[in-house]
Design an enzyme around this catalytic site. Sequence first.
Site, mmCIF file in Angstrom:
data_model
loop_
_atom_site.group_PDB
_atom_site.id
_atom_site.type_symbol
_atom_site.label_atom_id
_atom_site.label_comp_id
_atom_site.label_asym_id
_atom_site.label_seq_id
_atom_site.Cartn_x
_atom_site.Cartn_y
_atom_site.Cartn_z
ATOM 1 N N LYS A 231 15.290 23.417 36.973
ATOM 2 C CA LYS A 231 14.277 24.246 37.129
ATOM 3 C C LYS A 231 13.974 24.221 38.730
ATOM 4 O O LYS A 231 13.850 25.706 39.763
ATOM 5 C CB LYS A 231 12.709 23.936 36.690
ATOM 6 C CG LYS A 231 12.727 24.441 35.052
ATOM 7 C CD LYS A 231 11.807 23.796 34.900
ATOM 8 C CE LYS A 231 11.436 24.634 33.048
ATOM 9 N NZ LYS A 231 9.699 24.711 32.867
ATOM 10 N N ALA A 295 5.805 20.253 34.883
ATOM 11 C CA ALA A 295 4.927 20.502 34.124
ATOM 12 C C ALA A 295 3.312 20.557 35.036
ATOM 13 O O ALA A 295 3.001 21.448 34.988
ATOM 14 C CB ALA A 295 5.337 20.399 32.878
ATOM 15 N N LEU A 389 0.522 19.385 26.199
ATOM 16 C CA LEU A 389 1.896 20.549 25.857
ATOM 17 C C LEU A 389 3.043 20.085 25.116
ATOM 18 O O LEU A 389 4.335 21.193 25.129
ATOM 19 C CB LEU A 389 2.940 20.647 27.827
ATOM 20 C CG LEU A 389 1.790 21.023 29.136
ATOM 21 C CD1 LEU A 389 2.185 21.327 30.424
ATOM 22 C CD2 LEU A 389 0.960 22.062 28.256
ATOM 23 N N GLY A 412 1.588 22.772 23.054
ATOM 24 C CA GLY A 412 2.333 23.469 24.020
ATOM 25 C C GLY A 412 3.216 24.438 23.332
ATOM 26 O O GLY A 412 3.684 25.398 23.953
HETATM 27 P P1 NAP Z 1 8.893 15.142 34.286
HETATM 28 O O1 NAP Z 1 9.028 15.889 35.319
HETATM 29 O O2 NAP Z 1 9.725 14.336 33.963
HETATM 30 O O3 NAP Z 1 6.922 14.773 34.579
HETATM 31 C C1 NAP Z 1 6.727 13.561 33.540
HETATM 32 C C2 NAP Z 1 5.139 12.906 33.796
HETATM 33 O O4 NAP Z 1 5.479 11.924 32.650
HETATM 34 C C3 NAP Z 1 5.178 12.645 35.180
HETATM 35 O O5 NAP Z 1 4.348 12.402 35.142
HETATM 36 C C4 NAP Z 1 5.889 10.899 34.693
HETATM 37 O O6 NAP Z 1 5.071 10.171 35.403
HETATM 38 C C5 NAP Z 1 4.770 10.947 33.204
HETATM 39 N N1 NAP Z 1 5.032 9.768 32.201
HETATM 40 C C6 NAP Z 1 6.692 9.498 31.393
HETATM 41 N N2 NAP Z 1 6.780 8.706 30.654
HETATM 42 C C7 NAP Z 1 4.752 7.975 30.829
HETATM 43 C C8 NAP Z 1 5.518 7.027 29.712
HETATM 44 N N3 NAP Z 1 6.020 6.349 29.714
HETATM 45 N N4 NAP Z 1 3.226 6.525 30.575
HETATM 46 C C9 NAP Z 1 3.051 7.440 31.124
HETATM 47 N N5 NAP Z 1 3.317 8.674 31.830
HETATM 48 C C10 NAP Z 1 4.404 8.495 31.743
HETATM 49 O O7 NAP Z 1 9.024 16.325 32.549
HETATM 50 P P2 NAP Z 1 7.981 17.984 32.501
HETATM 51 O O8 NAP Z 1 8.999 18.677 32.937
HETATM 52 O O9 NAP Z 1 6.937 18.100 33.532
HETATM 53 O O10 NAP Z 1 7.805 17.311 31.254
HETATM 54 C C11 NAP Z 1 5.888 17.174 30.802
HETATM 55 C C12 NAP Z 1 6.102 17.014 29.106
HETATM 56 O O11 NAP Z 1 5.527 19.063 29.071
HETATM 57 C C13 NAP Z 1 7.660 16.996 28.044
HETATM 58 O O12 NAP Z 1 6.563 16.552 27.148
HETATM 59 C C14 NAP Z 1 7.616 18.704 28.232
HETATM 60 O O13 NAP Z 1 8.107 18.907 27.123
HETATM 61 C C15 NAP Z 1 6.419 19.497 28.773
HETATM 62 N N6 NAP Z 1 6.774 20.558 28.289
HETATM 63 C C16 NAP Z 1 6.144 21.566 27.539
HETATM 64 C C17 NAP Z 1 6.275 23.319 27.712
HETATM 65 C C18 NAP Z 1 5.880 24.061 26.786
HETATM 66 O O14 NAP Z 1 6.426 25.561 26.611
HETATM 67 N N7 NAP Z 1 5.243 23.992 26.138
HETATM 68 C C19 NAP Z 1 6.868 23.301 29.398
HETATM 69 C C20 NAP Z 1 7.256 21.808 29.910
HETATM 70 C C21 NAP Z 1 7.019 20.961 29.582
HETATM 71 P P3 NAP Z 1 5.610 8.959 36.387
HETATM 72 O O15 NAP Z 1 5.974 10.013 37.226
HETATM 73 O O16 NAP Z 1 4.958 7.138 36.864
HETATM 74 O O17 NAP Z 1 7.521 8.322 35.984
#
Ligand code: NAP
Length: 446
Positions: A231, A295, A389, A412
């Site tokens: 993205k 996100a 989400l 989500g």
């Molecule tokens: P991302 O950029 O990889 O960010 C992941 C976030 O989650 C980071 O802040 C990370 O923390 C945290 N995290 C990961 N593992 C963790 C753990 N074990 N304990 C605590 N925090 C943890 O991912 P993203 O693109 O933002 O997506 C995040 C979520 O949103 C996903 O589940 C995705 O499927 C969902 N999403 C849904 C939609 C929809 O249309 N419904 C759209 C976009 C995203 P750190 O910084 O500490 O690593």
Amino acid sequence: MNNIILIGLPGSGKTTLGMRLSKQTGLEFIDLDEHITATSGTSINDIFAQHGEPYFRDLETRVLTEALKRDKCIIATGGGIVLRDENVKLMRQNGLVVFNDRPVENITSDIKIGSRPLLKDGVEKLMELDKQRREIYLKAAHLILPNNGGLEKALEILGVCCGALSCGEYTVIGDPIGHSLSPPIHNAVFMQVGVSESYGSVHVKPGSLEAFVAAAKAFGIKGFNITHPHKQDIIPMLDSVNGDAKLCSSVNTVVNVDGKLHGYNTDMQGLNLSLRGAGHSYTGRRLMLLGAGGAAAAVALKAATEGVAEMYILNRNLYRSSELAETVEARTGFKAAALGFSEQELITTAKQCDLVINSTPLGMSGKDSDFESLEFLKYLDKKTLVCDLIYNPPKTKLLLQSEKLGLDTLNGLGMLIYQAILADEFYIDKELDKQQLYGAVVESLK
Ligand code: NAP
């Protein structure tokens, strides 16, 4: 016609690549030199010896013209095909021209010099050809394929081009992409609104994004959606970045208008519509945002511009939540608080909030991590909406526990469906009845 056409120095491995790719994808493979030999009944060495190069080039143009009348083929060309402007024009009009950029030192270790007509004079001749033709190859190509290592990386990139060739007029790209719900959602919308075009998916790993973009332009893909992890990386490849995509430096929708790519972001508006559908909005709310990734950044920036009263960003890595809070302040003037993700921080924050948005993958299907404790939910105001989400599973432990406590919940799926409908509005340049389409898509997914 849309084909993948490999150009490059003699001996650079275009035939090997083409054959392997054809085996991998099922697309037809055409080797132009082989066709010339079959058409003339003479080997290429003999054509050169008996009739000279101009005669061979005429034959080559004829065979190329015929091959390009086919569609969805992988075509390996002879090294000198680019010497005629007419050939270059034909190839560029009928597909994606890929320069297989294999350095001379690799070629000399790959092949027997002398086995090709123009290489009978040895390595020096190959180096001379490289010097003479490199600029011409670069100018002729839509895509440069660096090929100085193993074949696998080159095949991976070309595999993405083949995906772009077969995906339909619209597609989603990402890594992973296999279980994406985007194709069924968009195809359901297309059916509802009478669009006969199709929407597919292409697996694009990091490092292959540029290849996909070149292929999308060459094949005239009308639009594509982008998911994790591209993205942000897509932005320098676009001709314009608009609206929310500019606000949060994240693009999920690209529209191709006459070869110019325009980027948008419909994720945030998608979440807004989903919240609204559930009777909520950001206005006046005290937001507890879990996570500080892509996100979360989109949610934080949108919430800040849509009247949220307070915002607390909690993240495992405190540095990232602080950085996101700084970005929000720099871009919108809104001051958000940045915290870590300890149970104490979750509980203290919960006492002050009435809207929770989980933008971490905790509880997502296929991941083995979940919240260590959901104790903090007990401290939330009873009017709180807990929004996850995640849509797979439809109810994460976070949502199940919130429901038990009598809190309002939202997953989500609504965001995912609405962002797709909003993207389709950009694709077909028409306002759609989003509420009606949302219902129809939910039905079709059942
Ligand atoms: P991302 O950029 O990889 O960010 C992941 C976030 O989650 C980071 O802040 C990370 O923390 C945290 N995290 C990961 N593992 C963790 C753990 N074990 N304990 C605590 N925090 C943890 O991912 P993203 O693109 O933002 O997506 C995040 C979520 O949103 C996903 O589940 C995705 O499927 C969902 N999403 C849904 C939609 C929809 O249309 N419904 C759209 C976009 C995203 P750190 O910084 O500490 O690593």
